[in-house]
Write a protein that holds these residues in place. Structure first.
Motif, PDB file in Angstrom:
ATOM      1  N   TRP A  85       1.281  -1.316   0.038  1.00 40.23           N
ATOM      2  CA  TRP A  85       0.044  -0.147   0.150  1.00 40.23           C
ATOM      3  C   TRP A  85       1.155   1.071   0.052  1.00 40.23           C
ATOM      4  O   TRP A  85       0.659   2.214  -0.612  1.00 40.23           O
ATOM      5  CB  TRP A  85      -1.067  -0.172   1.615  1.00 40.23           C
ATOM      6  CG  TRP A  85      -2.219   1.177   1.120  1.00 40.23           C
ATOM      7  CD1 TRP A  85      -2.486   1.752   0.242  1.00 40.23           C
ATOM      8  CD2 TRP A  85      -3.152   1.652   2.280  1.00 40.23           C
ATOM      9  NE1 TRP A  85      -3.251   3.325   0.628  1.00 40.23           N
ATOM     10  CE2 TRP A  85      -3.737   3.195   2.068  1.00 40.23           C
ATOM     11  CE3 TRP A  85      -3.056   1.002   3.832  1.00 40.23           C
ATOM     12  CZ2 TRP A  85      -4.589   2.744   3.218  1.00 40.23           C
ATOM     13  CZ3 TRP A  85      -3.440   1.288   4.779  1.00 40.23           C
ATOM     14  CH2 TRP A  85      -4.610   2.297   3.930  1.00 40.23           C
ATOM     15  N   ALA A  86       2.098   1.215   0.894  1.00 36.46           N
ATOM     16  CA  ALA A  86       2.605   2.439   0.902  1.00 36.46           C
ATOM     17  C   ALA A  86       3.257   2.677  -0.587  1.00 36.46           C
ATOM     18  O   ALA A  86       3.437   3.501  -1.221  1.00 36.46           O
ATOM     19  CB  ALA A  86       3.671   2.442   1.572  1.00 36.46           C
ATOM     20  N   MET A  87       3.814   1.829  -1.043  1.00 38.23           N
ATOM     21  CA  MET A  87       4.815   1.618  -2.811  1.00 38.23           C
ATOM     22  C   MET A  87       3.994   1.942  -3.436  1.00 38.23           C
ATOM     23  O   MET A  87       4.007   2.996  -3.938  1.00 38.23           O
ATOM     24  CB  MET A  87       5.771   0.536  -2.772  1.00 38.23           C
ATOM     25  CG  MET A  87       5.955  -0.447  -2.048  1.00 38.23           C
ATOM     26  SD  MET A  87       7.574   1.012  -1.996  1.00 38.23           S
ATOM     27  CE  MET A  87       8.433   0.765  -3.336  1.00 38.23           C
ATOM     28  N   SER A  88       2.185   1.972  -3.678  1.00 42.17           N
ATOM     29  CA  SER A  88       1.549   2.120  -4.396  1.00 42.17           C
ATOM     30  C   SER A  88       1.413   4.214  -4.127  1.00 42.17           C
ATOM     31  O   SER A  88       0.332   4.497  -4.982  1.00 42.17           O
ATOM     32  CB  SER A  88       0.068   1.732  -4.293  1.00 42.17           C
ATOM     33  OG  SER A  88      -0.132   1.843  -5.339  1.00 42.17           O
ATOM     34  N   LEU A  89       1.014   3.359  -2.941  1.00 47.73           N
ATOM     35  CA  LEU A  89      -0.078   5.531  -3.227  1.00 47.73           C
ATOM     36  C   LEU A  89       1.879   6.506  -3.077  1.00 47.73           C
ATOM     37  O   LEU A  89       1.696   7.865  -3.433  1.00 47.73           O
ATOM     38  CB  LEU A  89       0.369   5.848  -1.209  1.00 47.73           C
ATOM     39  CG  LEU A  89      -0.722   4.950  -0.436  1.00 47.73           C
ATOM     40  CD1 LEU A  89      -1.236   5.222   0.777  1.00 47.73           C
ATOM     41  CD2 LEU A  89      -2.059   5.667  -1.233  1.00 47.73           C
ATOM     42  N   LEU A  90       3.142   5.811  -3.211  1.00 48.77           N
ATOM     43  CA  LEU A  90       4.182   6.420  -3.279  1.00 48.77           C
ATOM     44  C   LEU A  90       4.560   7.095  -4.988  1.00 48.77           C
ATOM     45  O   LEU A  90       5.169   7.632  -5.478  1.00 48.77           O
ATOM     46  CB  LEU A  90       5.599   5.656  -2.650  1.00 48.77           C
ATOM     47  CG  LEU A  90       5.565   6.121  -1.094  1.00 48.77           C
ATOM     48  CD1 LEU A  90       7.111   5.295  -0.370  1.00 48.77           C
ATOM     49  CD2 LEU A  90       6.028   7.793  -1.118  1.00 48.77           C
ATOM     50  N   THR A  91       3.565   6.098  -5.708  1.00 50.53           N
ATOM     51  CA  THR A  91       3.365   6.590  -6.768  1.00 50.53           C
ATOM     52  C   THR A  91       2.290   7.548  -7.375  1.00 50.53           C
ATOM     53  O   THR A  91       2.497   8.672  -8.582  1.00 50.53           O
ATOM     54  CB  THR A  91       3.019   5.401  -7.661  1.00 50.53           C
ATOM     55  OG1 THR A  91       2.071   4.833  -7.605  1.00 50.53           O
ATOM     56  CG2 THR A  91       4.404   4.253  -7.669  1.00 50.53           C
ATOM     57  N   ARG A  92       2.414   8.408  -6.588  1.00 45.69           N
ATOM     58  CA  ARG A  92       1.041   9.094  -7.160  1.00 45.69           C
ATOM     59  C   ARG A  92       0.904  10.870  -6.250  1.00 45.69           C
ATOM     60  O   ARG A  92       1.665  10.612  -5.273  1.00 45.69           O
ATOM     61  CB  ARG A  92      -0.668   9.067  -6.167  1.00 45.69           C
ATOM     62  CG  ARG A  92      -1.120   7.954  -6.469  1.00 45.69           C
ATOM     63  CD  ARG A  92      -1.389   6.713  -5.396  1.00 45.69           C
ATOM     64  NE  ARG A  92      -1.893   5.442  -5.477  1.00 45.69           N
ATOM     65  CZ  ARG A  92      -3.105   5.217  -6.545  1.00 45.69           C
ATOM     66  NH1 ARG A  92      -3.826   6.434  -6.952  1.00 45.69           N
ATOM     67  NH2 ARG A  92      -3.300   3.893  -6.640  1.00 45.69           N
ATOM     68  N   THR A  93       1.117  11.849  -7.314  1.00 52.40           N
ATOM     69  CA  THR A  93       1.800  12.734  -6.969  1.00 52.40           C
ATOM     70  C   THR A  93       1.022  13.620  -5.773  1.00 52.40           C
ATOM     71  O   THR A  93       1.817  14.057  -5.108  1.00 52.40           O
ATOM     72  CB  THR A  93       1.327  14.169  -8.465  1.00 52.40           C
ATOM     73  OG1 THR A  93       1.790  13.314  -9.663  1.00 52.40           O
ATOM     74  CG2 THR A  93       1.777  15.457  -8.454  1.00 52.40           C
ATOM     75  N   ARG A  94      -0.399  13.167  -5.421  1.00 57.84           N
ATOM     76  CA  ARG A  94      -0.308  14.206  -4.252  1.00 57.84           C
ATOM     77  C   ARG A  94      -0.476  13.683  -3.146  1.00 57.84           C
ATOM     78  O   ARG A  94      -0.335  14.084  -1.805  1.00 57.84           O
ATOM     79  CB  ARG A  94      -2.389  13.963  -4.713  1.00 57.84           C
ATOM     80  CG  ARG A  94      -3.025  12.528  -4.092  1.00 57.84           C
ATOM     81  CD  ARG A  94      -4.258  12.242  -4.335  1.00 57.84           C
ATOM     82  NE  ARG A  94      -4.485  11.138  -4.453  1.00 57.84           N
ATOM     83  CZ  ARG A  94      -4.958  10.334  -4.991  1.00 57.84           C
ATOM     84  NH1 ARG A  94      -5.090  10.689  -6.825  1.00 57.84           N
ATOM     85  NH2 ARG A  94      -5.784   8.645  -4.712  1.00 57.84           N
ATOM     86  N   SER A  95       0.616  12.616  -3.231  1.00 56.89           N
ATOM     87  CA  SER A  95       0.776  12.163  -1.359  1.00 56.89           C
ATOM     88  C   SER A  95       2.022  13.142  -1.215  1.00 56.89           C
ATOM     89  O   SER A  95       2.573  12.767  -0.139  1.00 56.89           O
ATOM     90  CB  SER A  95       1.470  10.567  -1.683  1.00 56.89           C
ATOM     91  OG  SER A  95       0.726  10.149  -2.099  1.00 56.89           O
ATOM     92  N   PHE A  96       2.348  13.715  -1.861  1.00 55.20           N
ATOM     93  CA  PHE A  96       3.453  14.437  -2.117  1.00 55.20           C
ATOM     94  C   PHE A  96       3.565  15.961  -1.849  1.00 55.20           C
ATOM     95  O   PHE A  96       3.961  17.199  -2.353  1.00 55.20           O
ATOM     96  CB  PHE A  96       5.144  14.680  -3.565  1.00 55.20           C
ATOM     97  CG  PHE A  96       5.068  12.965  -3.014  1.00 55.20           C
ATOM     98  CD1 PHE A  96       6.509  12.341  -2.721  1.00 55.20           C
ATOM     99  CD2 PHE A  96       4.631  12.147  -4.050  1.00 55.20           C
ATOM    100  CE1 PHE A  96       6.665  11.511  -1.947  1.00 55.20           C
ATOM    101  CE2 PHE A  96       5.312  10.947  -4.777  1.00 55.20           C
ATOM    102  CZ  PHE A  96       5.660  10.640  -3.571  1.00 55.20           C
TER     103      PHE A  96
END
Length: 607
Positions: A535-546
């Motif tokens: 789940w963490a790796m998936s979220l880290l592919t998304r621009t809005r996470s940053f």
């Protein structure tokens, strides 16, 4: 008052030792393994440990294996608490008799001796909620109620009946305490004993419970470890007590059914939910026919799943008298499950001294007392608080708090819609509980969380150290958490080691790399931890996470440390205005090189 305690180094015994001595009683502890005993006592405050006197002996031996001098010493005590005996439901008949029935006879003889000489105030015997005996039927045939009980239960309950009969003849007050399945502390959930509930957690995490034993008709009575200890301590302080039996469990009506319990465990572990039910008798027969041996599920473990209620009036009378309750803390159950899952993943793991495992808000922490402002350390993905202990050990006495982020290590899974947001909220709540601003350091994924926490509660952050932080989207190959989870489930040590070397980590291999790889592969066998990492790796592919605002950060508060060997590391332009330092290592430098990392933290952040 002097108390003679057996089983002082056991799961329940250690809790009893801490609770009873903290109330000012002097305890003579029967000890077979002195090093193990010293380790248990070392965890107690010095003022408490000074009230403990180790007495070398062995429950299975004549006269408890005591020397003549020690037998005289314990003959001068005022009370006996018998909590000794192994938690091993697979004991053979001879072993079980040596473990339970023989000690009961020796202790009864000692109790009578004390009572004749000075009067024994009370004998407290910890048995188990499945014992068929009470104040009435124990005075008849000892074997009448045992039926076809396996050796472990038969000997344990024969010891119960024997002590009831022997002490009744001499009018010695006997408090028989029948704990149900003992689980972790009511606050932290720490459960060192992997039997009992641990067997069920292990079966669910291996997807071996598609059918619920007994469905909604059956239940598994449970009690928290600290509640057992406090209840026994209240019995100790009760004056003029009469013989009675106390069942430490909740009424059936207020407890989860087996279906509800297994659904809760499956939800916490992120495994398959049950699809039906099976009669316990049928399942027990199947396990006893050899299936249980192959699956690692003893058929005897089903004996603790019941379809009846138990009398609790005597227990509630003591609770009302002393103002303490022993009810199951349902909000702690997820912590119990996560702790058992972690211990099953790392069977030999132990929190290194002087760190203490604690629960704060939604997460579990490893903490060490020290001077100066608290240093809060956040691990990255494929990691946990334990991996950062070597860094914390080198911070020269600073107070340190290592956090297992939600779903990692010993912390329960995230319950929100976003793992990142849940991590930020958990760390924010923890820091808000502390009495002063903190130094916050985060590695990799933990660096992103640390940055978001600082933006939320900047006045509570004294300094922010970002260690190889992830501040930009990862490759889209990690976008699907389901696919990533499948890959992680099948990941081999050799492949993981190869990926580390490609990224500039552990170029020379060695014990540190082997230890990290082995620990990570074991953790990825836990569905809970594997799900969280995917789940963490998936979220880290998304621009809005940053979504961060580095232009608003105080430059005097923020420092970065990067591993210059990681060729893929990239720092977006808005973050380049901060003080950036380098170490000649790869992405995992806090694990590969804890000493240089700690040196930098001391000089750059803590000076």
């Amino acid at each position: 008052m002097k108390i003679f305690l057996t089983g002082a180094t056991g799961f329940i015994g250690k809790a009893l030792l801490a609770t009873v001595t903290s109330q000012g009683y002097e305890v003579y502890a029967l000890v077979r393994d002195l090093p193990r005993f010293r380790q248990a006592v070392a965890q107690l405050p010095l003022s408490v440990s000074q009230a403990v006197v180790p007495i070398a002996g062995d429950l299975s031996q004549p006269r408890l294996g005591l020397s003549s001098a020690n037998y005289e010493r314990v003959s001068d005590t005022d009370m006996i608490i018998h909590a000794g005996g192994p938690m091993n439901i697979r004991l053979g008949a001879a072993e079980a008799e040596r473990a339970f029935l023989h000690p009961a006879k020796e202790l009864a003889e000692l109790a009578v001796r004390i009572h004749r000489n000075k009067g024994l105030k009370q004998f407290i015997h910890l048995v188990g909620f499945m014992s068929p005996y009470d104040e009435a039927n124990a005075l008849t045939d000892q074997d009448a109620a045992l039926g076809h009980a396996p050796p472990y239960e038969r000997s344990k309950f024969q010891a119960d009946a024997y002590l009831r009969q022997a002490l009744y003849q001499h009018s010695i007050p006997l408090s028989t305490v029948n704990p149900s399945v003992v689980i972790g502390d009511s606050l932290t959930g720490m459960t060192e004993q992997l039997g009992g509930l641990g067997i069920l957690v292990d079966a669910v995490r291996r997807n071996l419970m598609p059918l619920v034993p007994g469905g909604d008709r059956y239940w598994l009575p449970m009690v928290h470890l600290d509640h057992v200890a406090s209840f026994v301590a209240n019995l100790v302080s009760t004056e003029n007590i009469s013989s009675d039996t106390y069942y430490l469990l909740d009424p059936r009506s207020g407890s989860p059914t087996m279906r509800e319990l297994i659904r809760t465990i499956a939800t916490e572990l992120r495994t398959m939910q049950p699809i039906g039910s099976v009669p316990p008798r049928l399942l027990k027969a199947a396990l006893g026919a050899g299936i249980g041996e192959r699956l690692g599920i003893p058929s005897e473990s089903l004996n603790f799943i019941v379809d009846r209620d138990f009398p609790v009036r005597s227990k509630t009378d003591i609770e009302e008298k002393h103002g303490e309750r022993t009810s199951l803390a349902k909000d702690t159950l997820p912590f119990v499950i996560a702790d058992l899952d972690y211990r099953l993943t790392h069977p030999q793991s132990a929190v290194p001294e002087p760190f203490m495992q604690k629960r704060r808000s939604k997460v579990v922490t490893l903490e060490r007392e020290g001077e100066g402002p608290p240093v809060v350390l956040l691990h990255g993905a494929f990691s946990s608080a334990d991996r950062l202990v070597p860094v914390a050990e080198r911070l020269n006495g600073h107070r340190t708090i290592l956090i297992d982020l939600p779903g990692f290590g010993r912390s329960p899974v995230s319950r929100g819609s976003s793992l990142i947001e849940d991590c930020v909220e958990a760390v924010t709540a923890l820091i808000a509980q502390l009495e002063e601003p903190v130094v916050l350091a985060g590695h990799s994924f933990g660096g992103l969380i640390a940055a978001k926490v600082m933006e939320r509660i900047e006045p509570r952050i004294r300094k922010l150290a970002l260690l190889q932080p992830v501040l930009h989207p990862l490759s889209l190959k990690y976008r699907s958490s389901a696919l990533t989870g499948t890959i992680l489930k099948r990941l081999k040590s050799s492949a993981f080691g190869s990926e580390l070397r490609k990224g500039g980590d552990f170029p020379e291999g060695g014990e540190l790399m082997e230890g990290y790889v082995a620990a990570t592969i074991r953790e990825l066998r836990s569905p809970r931890i594997r799900h969280t990492n995917a789940w963490a790796m998936s979220l880290l592919t998304r621009t809005r996470s940053f979504e961060l605002r580095p232009e608003t950060w105080n430059r005097d508060k923020v420092l970065m440390l990067r591993g210059e060997r990681e060729r893929a590391f990239f720092l977006p332009e808005p973050f380049r205005r901060f003080d950036i330092h380098s170490l000649p290592y790869g992405h995992q430098f806090p694990i590969e090189a804890p000493l240089p990392t700690a040196d930098w933290l001391r000089s750059a952040i803590l000076s």
